[in-house]
Every structure is written in structure tokens, then in C-alpha cells.
Motif scaffolding. Structure first.
Motif, mmCIF file in Angstrom:
data_model
loop_
_atom_site.group_PDB
_atom_site.id
_atom_site.type_symbol
_atom_site.label_atom_id
_atom_site.label_comp_id
_atom_site.label_asym_id
_atom_site.label_seq_id
_atom_site.Cartn_x
_atom_site.Cartn_y
_atom_site.Cartn_z
ATOM 1 N N ASN A 393 -23.811 -39.484 41.495
ATOM 2 C CA ASN A 393 -22.791 -40.097 40.651
ATOM 3 C C ASN A 393 -21.699 -39.081 40.356
ATOM 4 O OD1 ASN A 393 -24.488 -42.433 40.313
ATOM 5 N ND2 ASN A 393 -25.666 -41.236 38.826
ATOM 6 N N TYR A 394 -20.478 -39.539 40.382
ATOM 7 C CA TYR A 394 -19.400 -38.636 40.004
ATOM 8 C C TYR A 394 -18.378 -39.383 39.159
ATOM 9 C CZ TYR A 394 -16.671 -40.771 43.802
ATOM 10 O OH TYR A 394 -16.013 -41.655 44.619
ATOM 11 N N THR A 395 -17.742 -38.638 38.267
ATOM 12 C CA THR A 395 -16.685 -39.170 37.414
ATOM 13 C C THR A 395 -15.478 -38.262 37.543
ATOM 14 O OG1 THR A 395 -18.327 -39.974 35.821
ATOM 15 C CG2 THR A 395 -16.057 -39.800 35.057
ATOM 16 N N THR A 396 -14.312 -38.839 37.703
ATOM 17 C CA THR A 396 -13.079 -38.048 37.689
ATOM 18 C C THR A 396 -12.391 -38.256 36.354
ATOM 19 O OG1 THR A 396 -11.836 -39.840 38.735
ATOM 20 C CG2 THR A 396 -12.748 -38.141 40.179
ATOM 21 N N PRO A 409 -5.361 -26.314 38.236
ATOM 22 C CA PRO A 409 -4.960 -27.608 38.792
ATOM 23 C C PRO A 409 -6.101 -28.616 38.851
ATOM 24 C CG PRO A 409 -4.031 -25.825 40.086
ATOM 25 C CD PRO A 409 -4.978 -25.188 39.114
ATOM 26 N N ALA A 410 -7.321 -28.124 39.027
ATOM 27 C CA ALA A 410 -8.499 -28.999 39.050
ATOM 28 C C ALA A 410 -9.737 -28.128 38.913
ATOM 29 C CB ALA A 410 -8.558 -29.799 40.349
ATOM 30 N N PHE A 411 -10.843 -28.727 38.489
ATOM 31 C CA PHE A 411 -12.095 -27.982 38.448
ATOM 32 C C PHE A 411 -13.271 -28.941 38.445
ATOM 33 C CE2 PHE A 411 -10.150 -28.096 34.235
ATOM 34 C CZ PHE A 411 -11.122 -28.687 33.442
ATOM 35 N N PHE A 412 -14.399 -28.412 38.929
ATOM 36 C CA PHE A 412 -15.645 -29.163 39.041
ATOM 37 C C PHE A 412 -16.651 -28.572 38.067
ATOM 38 C CE2 PHE A 412 -19.176 -31.370 40.809
ATOM 39 C CZ PHE A 412 -20.211 -30.467 40.942
ATOM 40 N N LEU A 413 -17.298 -29.434 37.303
ATOM 41 C CA LEU A 413 -18.326 -28.982 36.370
ATOM 42 C C LEU A 413 -19.681 -29.042 37.060
ATOM 43 C CD1 LEU A 413 -17.189 -30.756 33.089
ATOM 44 C CD2 LEU A 413 -17.013 -28.336 33.634
ATOM 45 N N LYS A 421 -27.397 -34.888 40.022
ATOM 46 C CA LYS A 421 -26.631 -35.969 40.646
ATOM 47 C C LYS A 421 -25.521 -36.514 39.747
ATOM 48 C CE LYS A 421 -30.323 -37.570 43.725
ATOM 49 N NZ LYS A 421 -31.096 -38.739 44.184
ATOM 50 N N ASP A 422 -25.382 -35.956 38.555
ATOM 51 C CA ASP A 422 -24.348 -36.410 37.622
ATOM 52 C C ASP A 422 -23.214 -35.381 37.606
ATOM 53 O OD1 ASP A 422 -25.956 -38.584 36.969
ATOM 54 O OD2 ASP A 422 -26.949 -37.487 35.351
ATOM 55 N N CYS A 423 -22.107 -35.704 38.262
ATOM 56 C CA CYS A 423 -21.043 -34.725 38.487
ATOM 57 C C CYS A 423 -19.723 -35.170 37.848
ATOM 58 C CB CYS A 423 -20.825 -34.525 39.985
ATOM 59 S SG CYS A 423 -22.306 -33.997 40.880
ATOM 60 N N VAL A 424 -18.920 -34.180 37.445
ATOM 61 C CA VAL A 424 -17.622 -34.447 36.829
ATOM 62 C C VAL A 424 -16.566 -33.563 37.477
ATOM 63 C CG1 VAL A 424 -16.253 -34.371 34.707
ATOM 64 C CG2 VAL A 424 -18.655 -35.086 34.618
#
Length: 616
Positions: A393-396, A409-413, A421-424
């Protein structure tokens, strides 16, 4: 901090336009110089990478058990004194026996940094007492990674005051609020933990300020320009608590948390506002006022090497941050320079062979422009060249407008290892908007970049310890490598335009990495940087040159984290292509790098050599 970022480029895309103009004067080679000589990228001995043939003797069983105990103890030690890191690493700390850790950000002080060097030596001694040759293949890999990480940290002893935890965009003061905003509430206990943790932020920032005061006493404080930038960026955190993004995001999380009564929700919201009023806002006021009072104590407005032990500290930073296989800074600089020349010559040749490209520079568009359609497209289009990833699962999300100027400019947690499996992914509209760069930005942050690499590793890795060991140049190098790859996918660009943009992105990032070294290790001043950009690239805008110079002072080695990792992976790939020719399989190569996982390149390279030897 537990997230992966993407650097901002002060001179984004300048090379393309410089090269377009250079066609008129012929100042760049009309054909690419031959690809950098990868035969000089010497293959390491593969003897120490082979799995042990030792029988299952009592000594071997004892060694394996001792190493497992070592890894378990070190894992717990790494997470025991910073509850924010613990929460981001484990959704359920109690299941690992870590539920009783203090709800603080840990201690930050010169004494604590010095103590860490002493503690590290104790861990090293314990590691060396275990005979590596008796371990399993997986254990041997982890052993080498930990060993290399400790060796890279050894030079830090005595240089503690050179460390700078505060910086525009990359500093603790910029990144911590976002991590607080994304602190997940799984149950009521997590809410209580969060409020307890947030209540200690003023104590933590007081420690950060005291460290800055000690740096100032030793003549190692930041420039006034850096202070002004940090203060300006952080003024957004001093807003009215009721309108604060940490109040808004907290309320959203409370509303979505099941099992609460309305009275409990109202009580938590009220308590959070009180903590923001009593601790968070005062913490930032304390920090910013304290930094302002220290203005004027800077003794060096040039690169690190102009400090007494600055060159020594920069060598440590490069080795520790990048894990590079290049033995000296001179060798690394030459490799970067050669790669820039190759990439630029390749761009020039594309211009010559395809005249229409010049007219498309202002009009090219990716076929996919919305975040979800980009990520879903990338998820499918990469299957030919990358191993399939299990569903996740991912959320933007978008960076709050008030913070756009102070964040990447952007980043991944990075998700917790027990909920991987829980991504932002955060997108900064102030930097990249909703088109153009967004396609390749999401390749960097999502598929097949940080999201893909982290989920792949967490789903294949059985060692909890490896999930808390950070190797930024591997992570950012991989993300940069696949971002470059994304220019050439079926993305709506012509193949030639995609190739040109890929070479341009590589050369632009390489230039920043090269200037990082020249400013912080070889001592280039502002005039030298401006002259170099003007004479070599035709960039005469002094503001551009000054912006680059200032970026390198803010965060030395930051660009090397990205470029050196990318360069190491690219060189291995191109050596494999050159050696294996039509037998080279890109998916197989990518799988090798992913399977080894985050590690120094000094550890990865021998495994690559063995892999290449087997296929050759």
C-alpha cells in the motif's frame, strides 16, 4: 532521520541549454569520448565471499549462536535511546522486548558523541572475537557490513565538533516536524507515547543549541548566511498552534483512530494543542533565538578543508557516507570528472544526430502526470528489468504549503519493518509542481526507487539488525540509478529525448558532486567556482554560482551520497555489459544489487566480482 530524500538542484537542466548553444561554437567534442575504462575498476579477490565449507562442528554452532546474539543485542541497542526511531522501525516494539524504552528523542551532546566512540570499540571487539569463516553465508554478509561500518566510523573520534546536525533542508530542525506529522497511531497507547515524546522536544533542542555553542567556542560554527536560511525556513513552525500543521495532522489521525469516544478525541486534541504551545513552539523559538545570538562567530566562510582538521573530517564523511570503492578523494574526483565528460559528449552527439531535439527542449512532456497513474504505470513497465514486487500500500501526500521552501522536492518515509507494506511518499509542489519532473521524481521515490527497494529488502531480509543499519549512498545511489533508467521507459518521450535527459540528469548531478569535492576538499573559493562554471560550461550568472557554492557549505557530501552510489552501480552494470556482452541480463544484475541490500560498496563489489566471474 528515517526517510529518503531527493536533493534539490540549484542549476536544474542547465547543461542541456548550454550544450544547445555550444553547437554554434563547437566547444564540445562532436562524438563521445570512449566510455570510462572499467578495466581499471579492479576486481577484488572473491575468496572471502565464498560460503564457508566448514562442517557443522560444535565450534561452528557456537560461532553462529554468538553472532546471532551479537546481532540481536546490537539491534536492541540501536533502538533503545530514541523513541521516534523506535516507532518508525517497529510498529509493535513490545514484541521485540523494547516497549519500556524512554519516550525521548535521545541525548544529543558532545559527551554523548564521544561516548559512542567508546561504545563502538566495545562492539567491535565483541564482533572480532567471532570467527567469520564459521558462519553461514548470510551471517558472513552481515558480519562484513557491520565490520565495514565500524571501520568507516573510526576516524570520527576526535572530530565530533565538526558534525553539524542543523542545516537548511537536510537538518534535524527541518526533518523532525515531518516525522512527527507522520507518526502513526495504531492505538491509544501510541497517542500517549506521541504526546510524551513531543513534550521533550524543548529539552532536545536545548541540547542541540548547547552543541552549537560548543562549536562556536572552537571556531566551528556555521556561516551567518546559513543561520539566516535556517531561521527563515523555521519561522513557519512558530505559527499559532491552532493553525499549526502538527495540530491539523494530529486531529486527522485522531479522527481516523478506531475505538475512541468523542470525549477522548476532544481531550487528545486539547492536550496536543497544549503541548505545541508549551513545548514545540518554545523549542523552535529557543533554537532560532540561540542561533541568531551566535551569528558573527563563524571563522570560515569557505569549504570544510579551511578548518584546522576539515580535510580530515571531509575524508571521513566521504568514506562513512558513501562506502565507496575508490581509495582516495583524488581517484573519486577523476572518476566523476571523466563520467561528466562522457555524459556531456553523449548529449552533444545526440544533438548532432537528431537536430529536432533542440526544438523539443521547451515542449517535451511525459505521457503520465498524476502521481497515482505515474506509480501504477512504473509498477508495470519495470517488470521486464526488475524482479516482481509483492503488493503493498502506498499513499502520496503533499508537503504543507508553509513548509515548501524548507523541505526537499520529495521524500519517502521508510515504513516499520513489521508493517513494511504501508508506504508514504511526500511531494513538494513548491519544487516540482505536478508535471515534468514528477515522473522521474516518483521513479526515484516510488517504483523502482525507494519504495520498491525498501519493500523488496524488507520482504527478503531475515536480519532485524540490517533494517536499522543505514547506508545512504546505497539507498540514494539506487534511487538515482533507477531515476535515470526511468527517462528511457515507455513514458511518452521519444527514445532520443529520453536518452538525452538521462545523460543530462547524470551530468548535472555529477557536476554538483564534483563541486562538492572541489569546494570542501580542495578549497575552491567563490571566484574559482564562478570561473570554472563560466569557462567550462558557459554559465556566467554569478547568482547561480553563489547558490551552488552555498549549497556545498550547508551540507558537505550530500550530493556525493546520491552521485557516488549511482556511479558505483552504473560502473558495475557497464562492466558487466562489457564483459558478458549479449549474455548480460539487466534483471539479473538488478536482482543481485537488491538481494545484497543496503551495504557499503566495498562490501558489495566483491560479491559483484564473484557473480560476474561465475557468468563469465
Amino acid at each position: 532521520m528515517n526517510h529518503r530524500t531527493r536533493p534539490s538542484n540549484p542549476v536544474r537542466f542547465f547543461l542541456l541549454f548550454v550544450l544547445a548553444l555550444s553547437l554554434l561554437c563547437g566547444c564540445i567534442r562532436s562524438t563521445p569520448r570512449e566510455q570510462p575504462d572499467y578495466e581499471t575498476y579492479t576486481a577484488s579477490s572473491s575468496e572471502d565471499t565464498a560460503p564457508s565449507d566448514k562442517t557443522d562442528t560444535p565450534q561452528a554452532r557456537e560461532a553462529k549462536a554468538a553472532f546471532d546474539k551479537f546481532c540481536d543485542d546490537l539491534f536492541r541497542d540501536q533502538l533503545s535511546d530514541n523513541y521516534l526511531s523506535l516507532h518508525y522501525t517497529l510498529a509493535d516494539p513490545a514484541s521485540y522486548g523494547l516497549g519500556d524504552c524512554p519516550r525521548t528523542f535521545g541525548e544529543f551532546s558532545l559527551a554523548a558523541l564521544k561516548e559512542s566512540s567508546v561504545t563502538q570499540k566495545e562492539w567491535q571487539s565483541r564482533l572480532k572475537a567471532i570467527p567469520m569463516e564459521l558462519l553461514t553465508e548470510d551471517q558472513q554478509l552481515t558480519y562484513k557490513i557491520v565490520e565495514a561500518a565500524y571501520e568507516a566510523e573510526e576516524p570520527f573520534e576526535g572530530l565530533e565538533l565538526y558534525y553539524q546536525p542543523l542545516a537548511p533542508t537536510t537538518g534535524i530542525q527541518a526533518q523532525l516536524p515531518v516525522l512527527l506529522a507522520e507518526y502513526i497511531f495504531y492505538d491509544k497507547e501510541d497517542v500517549e507515547d506521541y504526546l510524551s515524546l513531543l513534550s521533550t522536544i524543548d529539552t532536545y533542542y536545548e541540547q542541540l543549541l548547547e552543541f552549537q555553542q560548543e562549536k562556536a567556542k572552537e571556531g566551528l560554527f556555521m556561516t551567518d548566511t546559513c543561520v539566516d536560511t535556517i531561521v527563515s525556513d523555521c519561522e513557519a513552525y512558530l505559527q499559532n498552534p491552532e493553525d499549526h500543521f502538527l495540530a491539523i495532522t494530529f486531529n486527522e489521525r485522531i479522527q481516523s483512530l478506531a475505538g475512541l469516544t468523542e470525549e477522548e478525541r476532544d481531550s487528545y486534541k486539547s492536550r496536543n494543542l497544549q503541548v505545541l504551545t508549551d513545548h514545540f513552539v518554545p523549542a523552535y523559538r529557543l533554537l532560532l533565538d540561540g542561533l541568531t545570538q551566535l551569528k558573527g562567530t563563524c571563522t570560515n566562510e569557505m569549504g570544510l578543508c579551511h578548518y584546522p582538521k576539515g580535510k580530515e573530517y571531509y575524508e571521513y564523511l566521504v568514506r562513512s557516507s558513501t562506502g565507496t570503492t575508490f581509495e582516495t578523494i583524488d581517484q573519486l574526483r577523476d572518476a566523476i570528472d571523466n563520467q561528466i565528460v562522457y555524459d556531456m559528449a553523449a548529449i552533444y552527439k545526440l544533438f548532432l544526430d537528431h537536430e529536432e531535439l533542440g526544438g523539443e527542449l521547451d515542449t517535451y512532456e511525459f505521457a503520465y502526470t498524476e502521481p497515482r497513474e505515474i506509480l501504477e504505470h512504473l509498477k508495470e513497465v519495470i517488470l521486464e528489468d526488475f524482479p516482481k514486487l509483492e503488493d503493498c500500500n502506498y499513499t502520496t501526500k503533499y508537503v504543507p504549503e508553509s513548509l515548501e521552501e524548507s523541505l526537499s522536492p520529495a521524500f519517502f518515509l521508510v515504513p516499520p519493518m513489521d508493517r513494511y507494506k504501508d508506504c508514504v511518499i511526500y511531494i513538494n509542489n513548491g519544487s516540482i509542481g505536478t508535471s515534468g519532473d514528477l515522473y522521474t521524481t516518483l521513479a526515484h521515490e516510488g517504483y523502482p526507487g525507494h519504495l520498491y527497494q525498501n519493500v523488496y529488502f524488507l520482504s527478503h531480509n531475515d536480519s532485524p539488525l540490517r533494517n536499522v543499519l543505514s547506508f545512504g549512498s546505497y539507498s540514494e545511489g539506487w534511487a538515482t540509478y533507477v531515476e535515470n533508467y526511468a527517462y528511457t521507459t515507455d513514458n511518452g518521450l521519444s527514445p532520443e529525448m529520453g536518452q538525452m535527459l538521462a545523460y543530462n540528469a547524470s551530468a548535472t548531478l555529477g557536476l554538483h558532486a564534483l563541486l562538492d569535492i572541489n569546494i570542501n576538499y580542495y578549497g575552491w573559493d567563490r571566484e574559482t567556482v564562478a570561473d570554472y562554471l563560466s569557462e567550462t560550461f558557459g554559465i556566467t550568472d554569478r547568482e547561480t554560482a553563489d547558490n551552488i557554492y552555498q549549497h556545498m557549505l550547508y551540507a558537505p557530501v550530500n550530493y556525493l551520497d546520491y552521485y557516488v552510489g549511482y556511479l558505483e552501480i552504473r560502473r558495475m552494470k557497464e562492466l558487466a555489459e562489457k564483459t558478458l556482452k549479449n549474455k548480460f541480463d539487466l534483471k539479473e544484475f538488478n536482482t543481485l544489487i537488491l538481494d545484497i541490500g543496503p551495504a557499503p560498496f566495498t562490501v558489495i563489489k566483491p560479491y559483484f566480482d564473484e557473480w560476474l566471474k561465475e557468468r563469465r
